[in-house]
Enzyme design. Structure first.
Site, mmCIF file in Angstrom:
data_model
loop_
_atom_site.group_PDB
_atom_site.id
_atom_site.type_symbol
_atom_site.label_atom_id
_atom_site.label_comp_id
_atom_site.label_asym_id
_atom_site.label_seq_id
_atom_site.Cartn_x
_atom_site.Cartn_y
_atom_site.Cartn_z
ATOM 1 C CG HIS A 17 -1.941 -0.995 1.365
ATOM 2 N ND1 HIS A 17 -2.103 -1.796 2.466
ATOM 3 C CD2 HIS A 17 -2.934 -1.346 0.504
ATOM 4 C CE1 HIS A 17 -3.141 -2.598 2.292
ATOM 5 N NE2 HIS A 17 -3.660 -2.359 1.105
ATOM 6 C CE LYS A 41 -10.628 -7.632 1.487
ATOM 7 N NZ LYS A 41 -9.606 -6.629 1.109
ATOM 8 N NE ARG A 90 -2.817 -7.438 -4.443
ATOM 9 C CZ ARG A 90 -3.575 -7.802 -3.429
ATOM 10 N NH1 ARG A 90 -3.050 -7.968 -2.247
ATOM 11 N NH2 ARG A 90 -4.865 -8.029 -3.600
ATOM 12 C CB SER A 128 -4.275 -6.548 4.648
ATOM 13 O OG SER A 128 -3.928 -5.280 4.181
HETATM 14 O O1 PNS Z 1 -8.780 -2.834 0.358
HETATM 15 P P1 PNS Z 1 -10.033 -3.387 -0.243
HETATM 16 O O2 PNS Z 1 -10.794 -4.226 0.760
HETATM 17 O O3 PNS Z 1 -9.798 -4.122 -1.537
HETATM 18 O O4 PNS Z 1 -10.952 -2.112 -0.607
HETATM 19 C C1 PNS Z 1 -12.237 -2.257 -1.180
HETATM 20 C C2 PNS Z 1 -13.040 -0.961 -0.989
HETATM 21 C C3 PNS Z 1 -13.150 -0.617 0.491
HETATM 22 C C4 PNS Z 1 -12.354 0.188 -1.730
HETATM 23 C C5 PNS Z 1 -14.469 -1.181 -1.601
HETATM 24 O O5 PNS Z 1 -15.089 -2.264 -0.974
HETATM 25 C C6 PNS Z 1 -15.341 0.065 -1.498
HETATM 26 O O6 PNS Z 1 -15.237 0.965 -2.309
HETATM 27 N N1 PNS Z 1 -16.196 0.110 -0.449
HETATM 28 C C7 PNS Z 1 -17.091 1.229 -0.230
HETATM 29 C C8 PNS Z 1 -18.519 0.882 -0.684
HETATM 30 C C9 PNS Z 1 -18.669 1.047 -2.176
HETATM 31 O O7 PNS Z 1 -18.534 2.126 -2.729
HETATM 32 N N2 PNS Z 1 -18.962 -0.056 -2.871
HETATM 33 C C10 PNS Z 1 -19.179 -0.029 -4.309
HETATM 34 C C11 PNS Z 1 -17.966 -0.416 -5.097
HETATM 35 S S1 PNS Z 1 -17.643 -2.147 -4.884
#
Ligand code: PNS
Length: 161
Positions: A17, A41, A90, A128
């Site tokens: 990150h 998650k 990645r 993570s």
């Molecule tokens: O680090 P991650 O878990 O891959 O991040 C994913 C994240 C948090 C960026 C994604 O789940 C997100 O944007 N969550 C907020 C809710 C949202 O906007 N969801 C719609 C897009 S999937």
């Protein structure tokens, strides 16, 4: 001014990150790291802990700040005049879900672009989840987690075991 929003769970922030954050900070005038909720998650670290970790790590990057938002990324992006979402890629395995996320966000907010930064080769394997898995078995995490938070992360994973 363009603002790069780097959203994620950061549970915890890893050197992978941090690599993306440093590179985004050299490309965009302003970077906001946003700790968000990933519905798929269950985090080990609280939002407050994750924000504290990230703040400790990015403290010396003048154009980077940390925020949290408990809602849709597109709603958060509405706070900025010229937002661009930044995500690290990645491996091919990341592509499908990242592409889907970028398209959903674009469907909801058509002028919201997502810029993908190819992960640095040395962090391609890093996540993570892997950090937490390794930590549970007492592995040395110093190659994976920023040194500023290493002790905290190791201790917390040990307590959670
Ligand atoms: O680090 P991650 O878990 O891959 O991040 C994913 C994240 C948090 C960026 C994604 O789940 C997100 O944007 N969550 C907020 C809710 C949202 O906007 N969801 C719609 C897009 S999937």
């Amino acid at each position: 001014m363009t603002t790069a929003i780097y959203p994620g769970s950061f549970d915890p922030i890893t050197l992978g990150h941090l690599n993306i954050i440093r590179r985004a900070a050299s490309m965009f005038p302003q970077v906001v790291i946003c700790v968000m909720i990933n519905a798929n998650k269950t985090p080990m670290f609280t939002t407050t802990e994750r924000v504290e970790h990230i703040r400790k790590v990015v403290g010396r990057l003048p154009n980077v700040r940390v925020d949290t938002f408990d809602g849709l990324l597109v709603e958060y992006a509405d706070r900025f005049d010229h937002p661009v979402v930044v995500r690290g890629l990645r491996a091919v395995s990341d592509f499908e879900s990242e592409f889907q996320m970028a398209l959903i966000n674009k469907k909801m907010k058509p002028n919201l672009e997502t810029a993908f930064l190819a992960s640095s080769e040395k962090y391609t394997y890093l996540s993570s989840s892997m950090v937490k898995e390794m930590g549970r078995y007492g592995a040395d995490l110093s190659d994976f987690v920023p040194y500023e938070i290493l002790e905290d992360v190791v201790e917390r994973i040990r307590r959670n075991r």
